[in-house]
Design an enzyme around this catalytic site. Sequence first.
Site, short mmCIF file in Angstrom:
data_model
loop_
_atom_site.label_atom_id
_atom_site.label_comp_id
_atom_site.label_asym_id
_atom_site.label_seq_id
_atom_site.Cartn_x
_atom_site.Cartn_y
_atom_site.Cartn_z
N TYR A 108 0.88 -1.15 0.00
CA TYR A 108 0.00 0.00 0.00
C TYR A 108 0.93 1.20 0.00
O TYR A 108 1.82 1.30 0.85
CB TYR A 108 -0.88 0.08 1.25
CG TYR A 108 -1.70 -1.15 1.57
CD1 TYR A 108 -2.29 -1.92 0.58
CD2 TYR A 108 -1.90 -1.53 2.90
CE1 TYR A 108 -3.05 -3.03 0.90
CE2 TYR A 108 -2.66 -2.63 3.23
CZ TYR A 108 -3.22 -3.39 2.22
OH TYR A 108 -3.97 -4.49 2.54
N CYS A 111 1.36 3.02 3.38
CA CYS A 111 1.77 2.22 4.55
C CYS A 111 3.20 2.58 4.94
O CYS A 111 4.11 2.54 4.11
CB CYS A 111 1.68 0.74 4.19
SG CYS A 111 2.56 -0.36 5.31
N PHE A 113 5.37 0.95 6.72
CA PHE A 113 6.29 -0.17 6.60
C PHE A 113 6.70 -0.41 5.14
O PHE A 113 7.85 -0.73 4.85
CB PHE A 113 5.65 -1.43 7.19
CG PHE A 113 5.34 -1.31 8.65
CD1 PHE A 113 6.34 -1.35 9.60
CD2 PHE A 113 4.03 -1.13 9.08
CE1 PHE A 113 6.07 -1.23 10.95
CE2 PHE A 113 3.74 -1.01 10.42
CZ PHE A 113 4.76 -1.05 11.36
N CYS A 114 5.74 -0.23 4.22
CA CYS A 114 6.07 -0.33 2.80
C CYS A 114 6.99 0.80 2.38
O CYS A 114 7.91 0.61 1.57
CB CYS A 114 4.79 -0.30 1.96
SG CYS A 114 3.63 -1.63 2.32
#
Length: 375
Positions: A108, A111, A113-114
């Site tokens: 995503y 996001c 973390f992404c």
Amino acid sequence: MAAACVRTLGRISRCSVPSQTRRTGNFSVQVQLFRGPSRSYGTGDAGFRSRIFSAAPLRGGSRILPCAFFLGAGLGLYQTVKLSFQRQLAAQDSNAPRRELKLTLYQYKTCPFCSKVRAFLDYYGLPYEIVEVNPVMRQEIKWSQYRKVPILMVDGTQLNDSSVIISALKTYLFSTEKTIPEIITYYPELKSKNEKGKEVTEYCNKYWLMLTEAESGKLYLEKDSRKEEMKWRQWADDWLVHLISPNVYRTPREALASFHYIVHEGKFSSFEGFFAKYLGAAAMFLISKRLKRRHNLQDDVRQDLYAAVDDWMSAIGKKRPFMGGEKPNLADLAVYGVLRVMEGLQAFDDMMENTKVERWYRRVEEAAQRHSRRT
């Protein structure tokens, strides 16, 4: 959290309209070369040598044995030099650039973390493809039992969890021998249940780079720099990332602006986007209040964000441009990746105005963009 909310809202929208044992802790992985039983190829003991030189001379005179002895010594020297040369060539080959990996990132865009993984891939100039995942149906990752993002496919090997992905790839880039399938075995999954009885998955050693002592010495030149990097990478996951939602959904107006950005940048159908933007903004505004209580944040959550960023800048200090010194290290890239998801929102502008983070942030941004090879 936002993705889970969006998935729930998406369902509403579809109903509303027709349609090897490794040690953990402070350790360094030692790569040892195991050899079989050794054998000595000498000339034997003193008695053996005396029997050779005292043996009766063969026909042709007494010069044969000395000649044979020196011939054998010459051949031994030749083999020694040849072996040494071959080892030097092997060492040169091990330092040669390794072939490019085929990388596909399932993500995503909003996001954090992404965003961390993208910051790493961009900075190290690794070419990669992006597959934007629909947060409602998640059809793009239906082939995977792991139902979260980011997921990175590396030459057909699946890597989960942002910190594991970064540690594994950094190990691969700096190690001269290990393959991705081998490296990933150093980060085993641990499944457990949280306080609500829900099964959760954690990964051992995820902030460690699996390097030999010699490789670690080349990478971490300053004393305690490895511990410092690991500490702040974990801080980004355990604390900084939890400040994002309460800040970007702080007020109804900010929540609506945040979901407008999420819908614009994400992969939604028209119906999903409509419900996500308005119902999602309202839901996340209420959820942010619960997150504030869960993480013991102040009434004005901006103050916690400013304090966290100030702690980060104090840790870097005034004498170095990055925590990694002259170049960003993994902690720099992690913190940058988390903060980057707020760009374009009021929380990001307030952070830039009320802290001293901007110069550091722009330096990391420039370094990452300089090498970016995403597709």
